[in-house]
Scaffold this active site. Structure first.
Site, PDB file in Angstrom:
ATOM      1  N   ASP A 175      38.134   2.654 -40.971  1.00  0.00           N
ATOM      2  CA  ASP A 175      37.908   4.096 -41.115  1.00  0.00           C
ATOM      3  C   ASP A 175      38.591   4.616 -42.378  1.00  0.00           C
ATOM      4  O   ASP A 175      38.447   5.784 -42.749  1.00  0.00           O
ATOM      5  CB  ASP A 175      38.314   4.883 -39.856  1.00  0.00           C
ATOM      6  CG  ASP A 175      39.751   4.674 -39.437  1.00  0.00           C
ATOM      7  OD1 ASP A 175      40.465   3.899 -40.108  1.00  0.00           O
ATOM      8  OD2 ASP A 175      40.174   5.290 -38.432  1.00  0.00           O
ATOM      9  N   SER A 176      39.278   3.722 -43.115  1.00  0.00           N
ATOM     10  CA  SER A 176      39.775   4.055 -44.451  1.00  0.00           C
ATOM     11  C   SER A 176      38.608   4.448 -45.359  1.00  0.00           C
ATOM     12  O   SER A 176      38.817   5.082 -46.393  1.00  0.00           O
ATOM     13  CB  SER A 176      40.536   2.871 -45.058  1.00  0.00           C
ATOM     14  OG  SER A 176      39.753   1.685 -45.017  1.00  0.00           O
ATOM     15  N   ASP A 188      36.233  -0.262 -37.103  1.00  0.00           N
ATOM     16  CA  ASP A 188      37.203   0.703 -36.584  1.00  0.00           C
ATOM     17  C   ASP A 188      36.524   1.734 -35.700  1.00  0.00           C
ATOM     18  O   ASP A 188      35.515   2.338 -36.104  1.00  0.00           O
ATOM     19  CB  ASP A 188      37.853   1.460 -37.753  1.00  0.00           C
ATOM     20  CG  ASP A 188      39.247   0.957 -38.062  1.00  0.00           C
ATOM     21  OD1 ASP A 188      39.908   0.393 -37.170  1.00  0.00           O
ATOM     22  OD2 ASP A 188      39.671   1.128 -39.217  1.00  0.00           O
ATOM     23  N   LYS A 205      38.022  -2.308 -33.539  1.00  0.00           N
ATOM     24  CA  LYS A 205      39.477  -2.159 -33.661  1.00  0.00           C
ATOM     25  C   LYS A 205      39.848  -0.754 -33.207  1.00  0.00           C
ATOM     26  O   LYS A 205      39.121   0.204 -33.500  1.00  0.00           O
ATOM     27  CB  LYS A 205      39.944  -2.390 -35.109  1.00  0.00           C
ATOM     28  CG  LYS A 205      41.443  -2.119 -35.308  1.00  0.00           C
ATOM     29  CD  LYS A 205      41.962  -2.701 -36.612  1.00  0.00           C
ATOM     30  CE  LYS A 205      41.742  -1.857 -37.834  1.00  0.00           C
ATOM     31  NZ  LYS A 205      42.333  -0.497 -37.794  1.00  0.00           N
ATOM     32  N   GLU A 241      43.514   1.910 -32.476  1.00  0.00           N
ATOM     33  CA  GLU A 241      44.946   2.098 -32.748  1.00  0.00           C
ATOM     34  C   GLU A 241      45.684   2.465 -31.473  1.00  0.00           C
ATOM     35  O   GLU A 241      45.158   3.193 -30.633  1.00  0.00           O
ATOM     36  CB  GLU A 241      45.136   3.198 -33.806  1.00  0.00           C
ATOM     37  CG  GLU A 241      44.460   2.861 -35.125  1.00  0.00           C
ATOM     38  CD  GLU A 241      44.663   3.942 -36.194  1.00  0.00           C
ATOM     39  OE1 GLU A 241      45.420   4.914 -35.965  1.00  0.00           O
ATOM     40  OE2 GLU A 241      44.041   3.800 -37.268  1.00  0.00           O
ATOM     41  N   GLU A 297      50.742  -2.684 -39.404  1.00  0.00           N
ATOM     42  CA  GLU A 297      50.715  -1.963 -40.689  1.00  0.00           C
ATOM     43  C   GLU A 297      52.075  -1.325 -40.968  1.00  0.00           C
ATOM     44  O   GLU A 297      52.641  -0.638 -40.095  1.00  0.00           O
ATOM     45  CB  GLU A 297      49.613  -0.891 -40.652  1.00  0.00           C
ATOM     46  CG  GLU A 297      49.533  -0.097 -41.962  1.00  0.00           C
ATOM     47  CD  GLU A 297      48.256   0.714 -42.119  1.00  0.00           C
ATOM     48  OE1 GLU A 297      47.353   0.627 -41.251  1.00  0.00           O
ATOM     49  OE2 GLU A 297      48.157   1.445 -43.132  1.00  0.00           O
TER      50      GLU A 297
HETATM   51  O1  KIV Z   1      40.951   1.483 -41.951  1.00  0.00           O
HETATM   52  C1  KIV Z   1      41.443   0.469 -42.480  1.00  0.00           C
HETATM   53  O2  KIV Z   1      41.065   0.063 -43.588  1.00  0.00           O
HETATM   54  C2  KIV Z   1      42.492  -0.236 -41.749  1.00  0.00           C
HETATM   55  C3  KIV Z   1      43.287  -1.245 -42.507  1.00  0.00           C
HETATM   56  C4  KIV Z   1      44.276  -0.551 -43.363  1.00  0.00           C
HETATM   57  C5  KIV Z   1      43.936  -2.231 -41.603  1.00  0.00           C
HETATM   58  O3  KIV Z   1      42.709   0.021 -40.606  1.00  0.00           O
END
Ligand code: KIV
Length: 271
Positions: A51-52, A90, A120, A122, A189
């Site tokens: 989600d980056s 994510d 993924k 959190e 992280e």
């Molecule tokens: O969203 C992302 O790119 C991430 C990485 C920083 C692990 O969660």
């Protein structure tokens, strides 16, 4: 040590056996088919549709405003480009925290509509029942502890987590709770290297570090950071393996000069 051939798709089971073999797991983010194909051809084990994307490509100040539709759009594109690596997507903020039912429905949509092999999310012990619910219906889950960007405001910024004894203990017990709930790996992280090494040694599932030192079972970097495309971002843990931002400015600048000066297109580039 068994290395999968170039044609054998990576599975979550490979992650577990690579941990026991001490083979490091290489992960990068990608957000589209073009870079998905290139990083897959470069031999990465895992492509994270992070989600980056909401910050790096969409220019938002955090990951909080990422939407499920946005993640599905990018994950579908990545999946078209990747043949071998495991594709993990994510789950965006608020797509899995409200209820287990919503988490199942939203993670299920990601799996159905993108062709990705895992999601993924959190969070630690509080997320364990959600992880179990997803794993029970056949959705592999990667956990994410330490600096969890969707909680940036609660954490008071993008800061290293686990320097204090109490926080370190909580991250350790969160990792144990996630493993018991069935995750196949855990991103750590911005965690001190010693703590990440301790968690890695204690857990049966691999840890994938970002700013968490060399003791993790694998490493992940955000692709535009690794490539030097996102040149305004320079945290201590980041190593740039190229300077593509400079190359982009130079190439586009030269194109502009040639168009304005009449050198492009010349006879060789005309019909
Ligand atoms: O969203 C992302 O790119 C991430 C990485 C920083 C692990 O969660």
């Amino acid at each position: 040590m068994t290395l999968p051939s170039k044609d054998t798709p990576v599975t979550t089971r490979d992650f577990l056996s690579w941990k026991s073999q001490g083979r490091k797991i290489v992960t990068v983010t990608a957000y589209d088919a073009l870079f998905g194909r290139l990083v897959d051809e470069a031999g990465v084990d895992c492509v994270l549709v992070g989600d980056s994307v909401n910050q790096v490509l969409a220019g938002e100040p955090s990951t909080l405003s990422a939407t499920l539709e946005q993640m599905i759009y990018h994950a579908r594109a990545v999946r078209r480009g990747v043949k071998r690596a495991l594709v993990v997507v994510d789950l965006p903020f608020l797509s899995y925290q409200v209820s287990r039912e919503e988490a199942v429905r939203n993670a299920g949509r990601v799996m159905k509509e993108t062709g990705a092999q895992a999601v993924k999310l959190e969070g630690g012990a509080a997320m364990a029942p959600t992880v179990s619910a997803l794993v029970e219906i056949g959705i592999p889950v990667m956990g994410h502890l330490g600096l969890t960007p969707q909680s940036v405001h609660a954490l008071g910024g993008y800061r290293v987590q686990g320097r204090e004894v109490e926080t370190a203990r909580r991250i350790e017990s969160d990792a144990a709770a996630l493993e018991s709930a069935g995750v196949f790996s855990i991103v750590l992280e911005l965690v001190p290297a010693a703590l990440a090494g301790k968690i890695t040694a204690a857990r049966g599932v691999p840890t994938i570090g970002i700013g968490a030192g060399a003791g993790c079972d694998g490493q992940v970097l955000v692709l535009p950071d690794l490539l030097g495309l996102n040149d305004g971002f320079a945290p201590k843990f980041l190593k740039r393996y190229a300077s593509l931002a400079d190359q982009v400015r130079d190439a586009v600048g030269r194109f502009g000069d040639e168009v304005r000066g009449g050198a492009y297109p010349d006879a060789d580039h005309s019909f």
